[in-house]
Enzyme design. Structure first.
Site, short mmCIF file in Angstrom:
data_model
loop_
_atom_site.label_atom_id
_atom_site.label_comp_id
_atom_site.label_asym_id
_atom_site.label_seq_id
_atom_site.Cartn_x
_atom_site.Cartn_y
_atom_site.Cartn_z
N THR A 28 5.70 22.40 -11.38
CA THR A 28 5.35 22.54 -9.96
C THR A 28 5.52 23.96 -9.45
OG1 THR A 28 5.95 20.26 -9.49
CG2 THR A 28 5.98 21.74 -7.63
N ASP A 71 1.92 20.55 -17.05
CA ASP A 71 2.77 19.67 -16.25
C ASP A 71 3.78 19.16 -17.28
OD1 ASP A 71 3.78 17.11 -15.23
OD2 ASP A 71 2.32 17.39 -13.64
N SER A 72 5.06 19.19 -16.95
CA SER A 72 6.06 18.87 -17.98
C SER A 72 6.00 17.42 -18.44
CB SER A 72 7.46 19.25 -17.53
OG SER A 72 7.98 18.28 -16.65
N ASP A 104 10.13 17.13 -14.16
CA ASP A 104 10.05 15.75 -14.65
C ASP A 104 10.78 15.56 -15.99
OD1 ASP A 104 8.65 14.97 -12.45
OD2 ASP A 104 6.70 14.89 -13.41
#
Ligand code: ASP
Length: 354
Positions: A28, A71-72, A104
């Site tokens: 993010t 995005d993790s 995350d």
């Protein structure tokens, strides 16, 4: 892979000042909204332009960006191997490392690196943000600037932090003790079974007595073989035999983290115990961790866990689920026998349990 490397212009004067390697994986912190309104990872050079304060830092900053920031939720064993390799290869050139990562799965990645980098004696600080850096009320600036400061902190010429940590929302956590607990407040992380390594206010107050203190005399070793034939089973009331059997009968399954109630309890009906016993006989290693983020597994405290040690299930004590999964992956990747792995699992590897 094609990693992008660039230096950030700071107030670093090259004469004896510290240098930090920032590794940008995505998350993010660097996301923007796409045309559908969803958050997607973004180019880090653009991200850095949003933090002009970085130019005032008296630390040399070099950035390596993942070729395609993620995005993790998409993080994979290969990404952990890449992170480990980047740190291993650059270990002597930098005083510390900051990894920008989505929240995350940050606790999984921090746990992974803490076990993969044996003999680490420099700071590896994971951080990220709950709100993208481009937003006015973002937590990214504070998280990133303080993470850099912590990674550069030294006492008598040696790093103060010599382990993998997460820095988030004014707290420094041991990486392999932390868990993401909140998705909509700035205080995203907790470490219920280990105190904060540092609290940040006007000053950075380190809890020096509980920091990892490796002597730094052993050379850094990188362990990169992780076996993904593992599963996580959260026990719940009403879990039926067919479902339990199909999970335990999964093709190639070698290790299972079983998240149990309270201090390690399960429904102890005969069919349940029989299923577990059969899996252990089939060489599946079962590690018992608690669904509660605070406290520990104690086999035999209640009747509902008394049989577990007897049938060969290993107590994970007060380990986190995240660390338990990574430890299983690593031990299985080392190709040791199930009996040796079971003996290794009961002991702390790198400060992850008591
Ligand atoms: N989904 C994001 C990620 O983990 C969430 C975050 O960064 O906070 O990459």
């Amino acid at each position: 892979m094609n990693y992008k490397i660039f230096k950030i212009r700071t107030s670093h004067n090259l004469s004896g000042q510290r240098s930090i390697l920032i590794i940008y994986t995505g998350g993010t912190i660097g996301m923007v909204h796409d045309e559908t309104g969803s958050l997607v990872p973004f180019n880090f050079i653009k991200v850095m332009e949003r933090i002009p304060e970085l130019s005032k830092i008296e630390v040399g900053l070099t950035v390596i960006s993942f070729p395609k920031p993620i995005d993790s939720s998409n993080v994979s064993i290969r990404d952990w191997q890449a992170l480990g390799y980047i740190i291993y290869e650059n270990y002597d050139q930098y005083d510390g490392f900051v990894i920008l990562h989505g929240t995350d799965t940050m606790a999984y990645s921090a746990s992974a690196l803490s076990f993969m980098l044996e003999g680490l004696a420099k700071p590896v600080i994971f951080t990220g943000a709950q709100i993208p850096i481009g937003n006015l009320r973002s937590d990214a600036r504070e998280n990133l600037i303080t993470a850099i400061e912590i990674a550069a902190d030294q006492r008598n010429g040696t790093p103060l932090i010599k382990e993998v940590c997460i820095y988030f929302n004014f707290g420094l956590f041991r990486g392999n003790r932390s868990q993401k607990v909140k998705s909509s407040t700035f205080a995203a992380f907790e470490s219920q079974n280990y105190p904060l390594l540092a609290e940040v206010g006007m000053d950075i107050n380190y809890n020096e007595a509980i920091l990892a203190a490796p002597n730094g005399l052993v050379p850094l070793r990188l362990h990169q073989d992780l076996d993904d034939n593992v599963a996580l089973l959260k026990i719940f009331p009403g879990l039926n035999k067919a479902v339990l059997e199909s999970i335990l009968g999964s093709e190639n399954l070698k290790g299972l983290v079983m998240e149990t109630f309270g201090s390690g309890n399960i429904p102890n009906e005969p069919w349940f115990i029989e299923c577990l016993k059969k899996a252990v006989a089939n060489q599946i290693i079962i590690l018992n961790v608690s669904q509660c983020s605070g406290g520990e597994v104690i086999h035999g405290r209640y009747e509902t866990s008394r049989k577990l040690s007897e049938i060969g299930i290993i107590s994970g004590g007060n380990i986190t689920t995240e660390s338990a999964i990574i430890k299983l992956m690593l031990f299985l990747g080392s190709k040791k026998s199930p009996e040796i792995i079971k003996n290794l699992l009961v002991n702390p590897m790198n400060g992850e349990m008591d």
